[in-house]
Design an enzyme around this catalytic site. Structure first.
Site, PDB file in Angstrom:
ATOM      1  CD  GLU A  33      18.670  -8.871   0.296  1.00 52.70           C
ATOM      2  OE1 GLU A  33      17.609  -9.541   0.312  1.00 52.70           O
ATOM      3  OE2 GLU A  33      19.752  -9.311   0.714  1.00 52.70           O
ATOM      4  CG  HIS A  65      13.936  -7.934   2.536  1.00 57.58           C
ATOM      5  ND1 HIS A  65      14.588  -8.391   3.653  1.00 57.58           N
ATOM      6  CD2 HIS A  65      14.293  -8.780   1.541  1.00 57.58           C
ATOM      7  CE1 HIS A  65      15.311  -9.459   3.343  1.00 57.58           C
ATOM      8  NE2 HIS A  65      15.141  -9.719   2.061  1.00 57.58           N
ATOM      9  CG  ASN A 115      -6.749   2.060  -0.118  1.00 61.02           C
ATOM     10  OD1 ASN A 115      -7.541   1.533  -0.900  1.00 61.02           O
ATOM     11  ND2 ASN A 115      -5.958   1.353   0.686  1.00 61.02           N
ATOM     12  NE  ARG A 128      -3.721  -2.315   2.351  1.00 59.48           N
ATOM     13  CZ  ARG A 128      -3.383  -3.439   2.982  1.00 59.48           C
ATOM     14  NH1 ARG A 128      -2.275  -3.491   3.694  1.00 59.48           N
ATOM     15  NH2 ARG A 128      -4.165  -4.506   2.906  1.00 59.48           N
ATOM     16  CD  GLU A 133      -2.417  -5.524  -6.654  1.00 55.98           C
ATOM     17  OE1 GLU A 133      -2.185  -6.548  -5.967  1.00 55.98           O
ATOM     18  OE2 GLU A 133      -3.541  -5.282  -7.124  1.00 55.98           O
TER      19      GLU A 133
END
Lengths: 140, 140
Positions: free
Chosen positions: A117, A74, A60, A3, A56
């Site tokens: 990383e 990570h 919002n 997000r 992805e």
């Protein structure tokens, strides 16, 4: 999926900084969110026809708190020249939390504190300045 | 990379449940942690020679709190038959938090609450019971 609280800042970080490409972008008016699919340079071609990995971003439209937890660690990407990648990131003002002192591994963080990383593809690069003497910054 | 608090429970979930394979496992006595690299069935062969995606489990031998945050969303895998996958997961006692009512998408959680999306490869399967009437459980 990660997000993101600021889509422009995130695209700047992931695309202009890290070198990923936008594969698709969809705005969902009803749900009030935007989904952006990203792919690494090596996966750009194959992502259309195959199962190449994608990242992805979910944006919002109504603000939320996106602090991290400890169960997720990570993301990791291999890069062709870890020094060149880190130099480019620093030029954009991105902090290299764990510089590639060993010519092999670095850690940075996204604007929403996702730890990333960077791994040198193949053999480690020869150890050299300024990387060798660069100290860690914060956590990653 | 995701952190796991119980390696056996996690391997049971990711391998026996989800169908991933162990690519490598290394114990680091000095650092007191174990790293396990996993790959999906379609990536098993190519993971040795190429950049196929892997999931890294980090098991720290000294207990820590692995609650989640909101910046990381979920992992996602495409599956050949989403009903068969969910059936197999339920037989192992894994809760389908978001059942594939639409023949297309489901969500489960790992033992450490990592949210995992399952996506039907290609077209959605025909909608059918018992999936159609199955309600959501908790969050994902």
């Amino acid at each position: 999926m990660v997000r993101v609280s600021d889509l422009d800042a995130s695209l700047d970080f992931y695309c202009d900084g890290l070198g990923l490409s936008v594969i698709s972008r969809r705005d969902y008016e009803q749900g009030r969110f935007t989904l952006v699919m990203l792919a690494a340079p090596a996966d750009r071609e194959s992502v259309i026809t195959s199962d190449a990995p994608q990242l992805e971003l979910t944006y919002n439209w109504d603000p939320e708190d996106y602090r991290g937890g400890r169960n997720f660690g990570h993301l990791a990407y291999r890069v062709e020249d870890i020094y060149a990648t880190c130099e480019q990131l620093m030029e954009k003002g991105i902090v290299i939390n764990r510089p590639p002192r060993d010519g092999r591994m670095a850690f940075i963080r996204s604007p929403d504190n996702i730890s990333i990383e960077l791994l040198q593809n193949g053999e480690a690069l020869p150890i050299r300045e300024p990387w060798r003497s660069m100290s860690n910054t914060g956590e990653w």
